[in-house]
Design an enzyme around this catalytic site. Structure first.
Site, short mmCIF file in Angstrom:
data_model
loop_
_atom_site.label_atom_id
_atom_site.label_comp_id
_atom_site.label_asym_id
_atom_site.label_seq_id
_atom_site.Cartn_x
_atom_site.Cartn_y
_atom_site.Cartn_z
N ASP A 17 9.82 6.96 -2.05
CA ASP A 17 8.37 7.09 -2.14
C ASP A 17 7.78 7.76 -0.91
O ASP A 17 7.05 8.76 -1.02
CB ASP A 17 7.73 5.72 -2.35
CG ASP A 17 7.97 5.17 -3.74
OD1 ASP A 17 9.06 5.42 -4.30
OD2 ASP A 17 7.09 4.49 -4.28
N ARG A 96 2.79 -6.74 7.84
CA ARG A 96 1.90 -5.59 7.68
C ARG A 96 0.93 -5.41 8.86
O ARG A 96 0.77 -4.29 9.34
CB ARG A 96 1.12 -5.69 6.36
CG ARG A 96 1.98 -5.61 5.11
CD ARG A 96 3.01 -4.50 5.20
NE ARG A 96 3.74 -4.31 3.95
CZ ARG A 96 4.99 -3.93 3.87
NH1 ARG A 96 5.68 -3.71 4.97
NH2 ARG A 96 5.58 -3.76 2.71
N ASP A 125 -0.42 -4.96 -0.33
CA ASP A 125 -0.12 -4.27 0.92
C ASP A 125 -1.12 -3.18 1.26
O ASP A 125 -1.41 -2.93 2.43
CB ASP A 125 1.30 -3.69 0.88
CG ASP A 125 2.36 -4.75 1.13
OD1 ASP A 125 2.01 -5.81 1.67
OD2 ASP A 125 3.53 -4.52 0.78
N SER A 181 11.96 -3.77 -7.13
CA SER A 181 11.53 -3.29 -5.82
C SER A 181 11.87 -4.33 -4.75
O SER A 181 11.73 -5.54 -4.97
CB SER A 181 10.02 -3.03 -5.84
OG SER A 181 9.54 -2.72 -4.55
#
Length: 416
Positions: A17, A96, A125, A181
């Site tokens: 990605d 994050r 996210d 994922s």
């Protein structure tokens, strides 16, 4: 060639990605600086650097932020007993804001007006990254390709993304990726999407990577002693082989190894995302699970009852704020200060057993203990007069008696 739009710092992972996003951003006219944070994931960082440069990144930053992740993000969560919706230990949510902080710092160093990420338009996210960036640098502009129609309309599925990668010479896996994922950091690994989107589907046997199957784990437990100061683990000792760890990062890595060996830290849950939808996630949080149980125990041993009630409420709010992306907010900063102050007496050692997927507390001791063995003993009266309990019970029963008296009147009236 698109008109120059300036420099953008991309939160880069080296995967399909963000590799495609790197090339796409260049096509849109951006100069791309790639930032890859080593936050404890298994990654060939040098290969990722070479790949980013080959794809046209102007510069690549790769930084090991594992230690600050533990000391500045995981430890406050341990002090808080942070748990979202009673089960999730917030591994991704804690990582994050750590990554976003450095992303913004690099953007400022590079004179970049933009930062970019590869988070999807449906997940948490995107919110966590962007709220952190805006809080730390209000003038920053965020480029989120997965929310731009000109991007997601070109790539409605993974096949289109793979075709784009082949067309632009972006290395792609020779074999298909796992049909779900994964996101990994030092604290945990998460699995979602793909075949896991059907919540009735059991996790396939080969899914888990940080923990072994508890059924196949050792038949002998590891007994650990974890020492806390101000609610933070400062030393772990394995009573079996005498191994000790005391630095934050080494201690956490060691607990990950021990917990993983015994299959500790697996959960399979459906949670409520901040954006409003429910999602199914499978998580492995080995060290975090041990520390949650150990800290919970030493805190109950050393903290005043009423203070702890208030602190529990603060912890609930803290967990919600962290999950929703508000780490870098005034309210979360306030909560961290309050929770940190509550941890001043949380000192001592917890002895526990790690075995077959479970953590068993075996004992604890502390110089700040509020436990009075003589006072609580069934064999010694101590500084307590049992007869006083009669008045205590009478006072507390008064409300119950009055409630029952009123209910009896209402029942009689309804029967008439």
């Amino acid at each position: 060639m698109a008109q120059s739009k300036g420099t953008v710092v991309l939160a880069y992972s080296g995967g399909l990605d963000t590799s495609c996003i790197l090339v796409w951003l260049k096509e849109q006219g951006y100069d791309v600086v790639a930032y890859l944070a080593n936050i404890g994931q298994k990654e060939d960082f040098e290969a990722a650097r070479k790949k980013a440069l080959a794809l046209g990144a102007k510069k690549v930053y790769i930084e090991d932020v594992s230690r600050e992740f533990v000391e500045q993000f995981i430890w406050p969560a341990v002090q808080a007993n942070a748990l979202y919706e009673d089960r999730y230990l917030l591994g991704t949510a804690l990582a994050r804001p750590c990554i976003a902080r450095r992303l913004v710092e690099i953007a400022q160093r590079e004179g970049a007006q933009h930062v970019a990420h590869g988070a999807t338009g449906k997940g948490n996210d995107q919110v966590r990254f962007e709220l952190s960036c805006y809080a730390l640098c209000p003038k920053i502009k965020v480029v989120a390709p997965w929310r731009l129609p000109e991007f997601y309309q070109c790539f409605p599925g993974r096949r289109e993304l793979m075709d784009y990668a082949k067309k632009h010479g972006i290395p792609v896996p020779v074999t298909p990726k796992t049909p779900w994922s994964m996101d990994e950091n030092l604290m945990h690994i998460s699995y979602e999407a793909g075949i896991l989107e059907n919540p009735k589907n059991q996790a396939p046997p080969g899914l888990y990577t940080k923990t072994c199957d508890p059924a196949n784990s050792p038949d002998t437990p590891d007994v650990l002693e974890i020492q806390f100061e101000r609610g933070v683990p400062v030393k772990v000792t394995n009573t079996g082989d005498g191994a000790t760890r005391s630095s934050a990062l080494e201690l956490f890595v060691y607990l990950n190894d021990i917990a993983g060996k015994h299959g500790v830290g697996r959960i399979d849950i459906v949670e409520n995302r901040f954006v409003g939808m429910k999602s199914r996630g499978i998580y492995e949080t080995p060290a975090g699970t041990i520390l949650y149980h150990a800290h919970l125990d030493i805190e109950a041993f050393t903290m005043d009852r009423e203070v702890r009630k208030i602190k529990q409420g603060l912890s609930l709010k803290f967990s919600e704020l962290v999950y929703n992306g508000f780490w870098h907010s005034p309210e979360c900063e306030f909560l961290r200060e309050c929770i940190g102050h509550s941890q001043e007496p949380v000192e001592g050692t917890v002895r526990l057993s790690v075995f077959k997927g479970h953590v068993y507390i075996l004992g604890r001791e502390s110089p700040r203990s509020l436990y009075n063995e003589e006072l609580v003993s069934m064999n010694v009266q101590g500084d307590y007069e049992p007869a006083d309990a009669t008045g205590f019970i009478n006072i507390n029963s008064l409300r119950l008696k009055e409630y029952h008296r009123l209910q009896s009147k209402v029942t009689v009236k309804q029967d008439e």
